[in-house]
Design a protein around this motif. Sequence first.
Motif, mmCIF file in Angstrom:
data_model
loop_
_atom_site.group_PDB
_atom_site.id
_atom_site.type_symbol
_atom_site.label_atom_id
_atom_site.label_comp_id
_atom_site.label_asym_id
_atom_site.label_seq_id
_atom_site.Cartn_x
_atom_site.Cartn_y
_atom_site.Cartn_z
ATOM 1 N N LEU A 84 0.852 -1.176 0.000
ATOM 2 C CA LEU A 84 0.000 0.000 0.000
ATOM 3 C C LEU A 84 0.893 1.234 0.000
ATOM 4 C CD1 LEU A 84 -1.366 -2.387 1.860
ATOM 5 C CD2 LEU A 84 -3.108 -0.658 2.256
ATOM 6 N N ILE A 85 0.824 2.022 -1.062
ATOM 7 C CA ILE A 85 1.621 3.240 -1.175
ATOM 8 C C ILE A 85 0.655 4.414 -1.226
ATOM 9 C CG2 ILE A 85 3.336 4.494 -2.527
ATOM 10 C CD1 ILE A 85 4.376 1.855 -3.556
ATOM 11 N N GLY A 86 0.597 5.140 -0.118
ATOM 12 C CA GLY A 86 -0.398 6.188 0.012
ATOM 13 C C GLY A 86 -1.794 5.610 0.023
ATOM 14 N N ASP A 87 -2.758 6.395 -0.459
ATOM 15 C CA ASP A 87 -4.155 5.947 -0.484
ATOM 16 C C ASP A 87 -4.564 5.366 -1.829
ATOM 17 O OD1 ASP A 87 -4.817 6.816 2.174
ATOM 18 O OD2 ASP A 87 -4.833 8.878 1.420
ATOM 19 N N ASP A 88 -3.743 5.591 -2.861
ATOM 20 C CA ASP A 88 -4.223 5.336 -4.212
ATOM 21 C C ASP A 88 -3.587 4.137 -4.914
ATOM 22 O OD1 ASP A 88 -5.812 7.661 -4.060
ATOM 23 O OD2 ASP A 88 -4.081 8.906 -4.599
ATOM 24 N N LEU A 89 -2.402 3.710 -4.447
ATOM 25 C CA LEU A 89 -1.706 2.625 -5.138
ATOM 26 C C LEU A 89 -1.671 1.390 -4.253
ATOM 27 C CD1 LEU A 89 -0.058 1.520 -7.495
ATOM 28 C CD2 LEU A 89 1.982 2.557 -6.472
ATOM 29 N N VAL A 90 -2.286 0.309 -4.728
ATOM 30 C CA VAL A 90 -2.339 -0.948 -3.982
ATOM 31 C C VAL A 90 -1.961 -2.088 -4.917
ATOM 32 C CG1 VAL A 90 -3.736 -2.551 -2.633
ATOM 33 C CG2 VAL A 90 -4.147 -0.085 -2.442
ATOM 34 N N LEU A 91 -0.901 -2.796 -4.569
ATOM 35 C CA LEU A 91 -0.429 -3.953 -5.309
ATOM 36 C C LEU A 91 -0.446 -5.157 -4.374
ATOM 37 C CD1 LEU A 91 2.764 -2.179 -6.696
ATOM 38 C CD2 LEU A 91 0.600 -2.411 -7.925
ATOM 39 N N TYR A 92 -0.411 -6.355 -4.934
ATOM 40 C CA TYR A 92 -0.368 -7.517 -4.057
ATOM 41 C C TYR A 92 0.353 -8.670 -4.750
ATOM 42 C CZ TYR A 92 -4.390 -9.332 -6.740
ATOM 43 O OH TYR A 92 -5.223 -9.787 -7.730
ATOM 44 N N GLY A 104 -0.591 -17.389 -7.196
ATOM 45 C CA GLY A 104 -1.052 -16.702 -8.394
ATOM 46 C C GLY A 104 0.011 -16.707 -9.475
ATOM 47 N N SER A 105 0.187 -15.570 -10.107
ATOM 48 C CA SER A 105 1.094 -15.456 -11.254
ATOM 49 C C SER A 105 2.553 -15.489 -10.852
ATOM 50 C CB SER A 105 0.812 -14.147 -11.999
ATOM 51 O OG SER A 105 1.137 -13.028 -11.167
ATOM 52 N N GLY A 106 2.840 -15.246 -9.570
ATOM 53 C CA GLY A 106 4.219 -15.215 -9.106
ATOM 54 C C GLY A 106 4.795 -13.825 -9.028
ATOM 55 N N GLY A 107 4.119 -12.857 -9.644
ATOM 56 C CA GLY A 107 4.588 -11.483 -9.605
ATOM 57 C C GLY A 107 3.681 -10.611 -8.761
ATOM 58 N N LEU A 108 3.636 -9.324 -9.097
ATOM 59 C CA LEU A 108 2.755 -8.380 -8.419
ATOM 60 C C LEU A 108 1.516 -8.136 -9.275
ATOM 61 C CD1 LEU A 108 5.169 -5.626 -7.032
ATOM 62 C CD2 LEU A 108 3.937 -7.347 -5.721
ATOM 63 N N GLU A 109 0.371 -8.106 -8.621
ATOM 64 C CA GLU A 109 -0.882 -7.761 -9.281
ATOM 65 C C GLU A 109 -1.323 -6.375 -8.813
ATOM 66 O OE1 GLU A 109 -2.142 -9.662 -11.544
ATOM 67 O OE2 GLU A 109 -0.948 -11.474 -11.220
ATOM 68 N N VAL A 110 -2.068 -5.697 -9.654
ATOM 69 C CA VAL A 110 -2.553 -4.354 -9.328
ATOM 70 C C VAL A 110 -4.001 -4.434 -8.857
ATOM 71 C CG1 VAL A 110 -2.993 -2.033 -10.193
ATOM 72 C CG2 VAL A 110 -1.009 -3.318 -11.033
ATOM 73 N N HIS A 111 -4.266 -3.898 -7.677
ATOM 74 C CA HIS A 111 -5.646 -3.793 -7.202
ATOM 75 C C HIS A 111 -6.201 -2.405 -7.478
ATOM 76 C CE1 HIS A 111 -9.215 -4.105 -4.701
ATOM 77 N NE2 HIS A 111 -8.835 -3.007 -4.066
ATOM 78 N N ARG A 112 -5.371 -1.385 -7.216
ATOM 79 C CA ARG A 112 -5.820 -0.013 -7.434
ATOM 80 C C ARG A 112 -4.601 0.821 -7.794
ATOM 81 N NH1 ARG A 112 -8.574 0.723 -2.922
ATOM 82 N NH2 ARG A 112 -7.012 1.813 -1.680
ATOM 83 N N VAL A 172 -3.649 -10.950 0.791
ATOM 84 C CA VAL A 172 -3.908 -10.304 -0.500
ATOM 85 C C VAL A 172 -5.277 -9.648 -0.540
ATOM 86 C CG1 VAL A 172 -2.371 -11.862 -1.720
ATOM 87 C CG2 VAL A 172 -4.783 -12.469 -1.497
ATOM 88 N N ARG A 173 -5.935 -9.513 0.603
ATOM 89 C CA ARG A 173 -7.247 -8.858 0.639
ATOM 90 C C ARG A 173 -7.304 -7.730 1.664
ATOM 91 N NH1 ARG A 173 -8.235 -14.170 -0.626
ATOM 92 N NH2 ARG A 173 -9.501 -14.496 -2.476
ATOM 93 N N ASN A 174 -6.123 -7.299 2.114
ATOM 94 C CA ASN A 174 -6.081 -6.205 3.083
ATOM 95 C C ASN A 174 -5.957 -4.862 2.367
ATOM 96 O OD1 ASN A 174 -6.166 -7.656 5.593
ATOM 97 N ND2 ASN A 174 -4.131 -8.435 5.073
ATOM 98 N N PHE A 175 -6.772 -4.664 1.349
ATOM 99 C CA PHE A 175 -6.576 -3.509 0.489
ATOM 100 C C PHE A 175 -7.091 -2.209 1.088
ATOM 101 C CE2 PHE A 175 -5.010 -6.406 -2.278
ATOM 102 C CZ PHE A 175 -5.930 -7.292 -2.807
#
Length: 472
Positions: A400-408, A413-421, A460-463
């Motif tokens: 979680l980077i600030g309020d607007d950027l959320v990756l997980y 899963g794919s093994g990398g980072l996914e974008v939530h927001r 991965v759901r603590n967005f």
Amino acid sequence: MKPRLIFWLLLLTSLTATAQIKHGLRDDAGRHVIPRGFVVNTNQGQRQISFNSDDYLRMVRLGANAQTIRLELGRISTFPGGSVEPAYLAKLDSLVDLGRHAGMQTVFKLTVYGVEEFEWETFWLNEKDEYATYIEAWKIIWNRYADEPSVLGYDIVNEPRKLTMDISYDELTRQYLIPLYQRIIDESQRINPDKKILFQSIFMNKGEGIDNNQYAEITAPINRKNILFAPHIYQNDIDFIAPVMDRFDEESDLLEAPIFIGEWGFPTFASTDTTVEGRLGQLSYRELYVRTAEVFDRMGIGAIKAWFLGSRNMQNFLAGGPSTWAIFTDESDAGTAERKYITDVIARPFPQAIAGDIQSFMFNHATRTLDLKLISDNAKGGSTLFIGANRHYPDGFSVLIGDDLVLYHDPIGSGGLEVHRSPATVSAADYVWDERRQKLLIARWPADGALVHVRIVPGVRNFDVPVRKGGR
């Protein structure tokens, strides 16, 4: 009020501060770097030890971005019983190469092992020009690595002693230790002025420690540049961790030198591994390490843990019986079976290199949350956070980077980072998960020249965990 309660009140107060931490280092790009790693021994007793690239990868996956190679004076000097050994120097080259290829910086620490009857009392008096012989040993190392950028610097005198000298620790420090340091620093900087010089205080005689701290206070400045204060802390009393580190902090101010802990971690008793209670039970031991780590994080200091070794040689100098600084229980040289109650604390998430200025960071072991605040500066390049997901986030983690950027990262899963927001101005390609090295690589921050709040949280759901206002 109890000392432990006072410590926690002070800790909570300090966490609301937004001023830049004063410790840590700067790399050639100007990034704010927190060095962590292990003491790498070249020998254990009379037996030489070898390491390979797999061992160094294991260090990296424990969070290491630095190593301290422990030199033996008897193998690089002409002190009685010593000689300069070409094979030993070649071995040092190999360790530096292994570290560089693994992305580590190297510090060399000089011990007095390997010479005949080294006596500190004789050394301080310098009647046979022992200082010159000592410096000549260092010159072999300085000249050899002057042009090696991965060599950060030199820890010039390891655990200097007073022993039977009829002199106070303060007098020994002012009359002998500091002038010696000044002479060594001046000689070193003629050869490699860009290298850091690390230094320690006098190791006090048994029974003379203060607040359970065996290292005498430095009460006079060294008045040299490009220096790092590298005290050791082998504290086994939780109530004294913060006071000892506060004293080191005051010495750091006097010396105008950031703290880089040269060694830490109370040795492990054999009984801790083999019995339910142990001499210092595993739960108690873990708590001791956690509390030490929290103070380190609060101060933003780098620290080197002794030792990256197996436990073939136990020592027997403590009342609790055989003990070791090794972090592995098996008897192989490099070791493979971790003391998890130690290594999980050592391998906690932290910011390794930040393009900008770190304001604060803390890993909460109970919630498995890394909380980081920084002022970004994208002109300085990319940033690296060690995550240690294989041990701290087997259920995945969210960024979680600030309020607007959320990756997980979902481990199944794919093994990398996914974008939530993500804002439209942010490219997901700027954020990469390095599974092999257990690191999060950030090419650029979403806002430049701004206060950026980063959190790593489990799952991965603590967005939508709210960002607390006014600090942690």
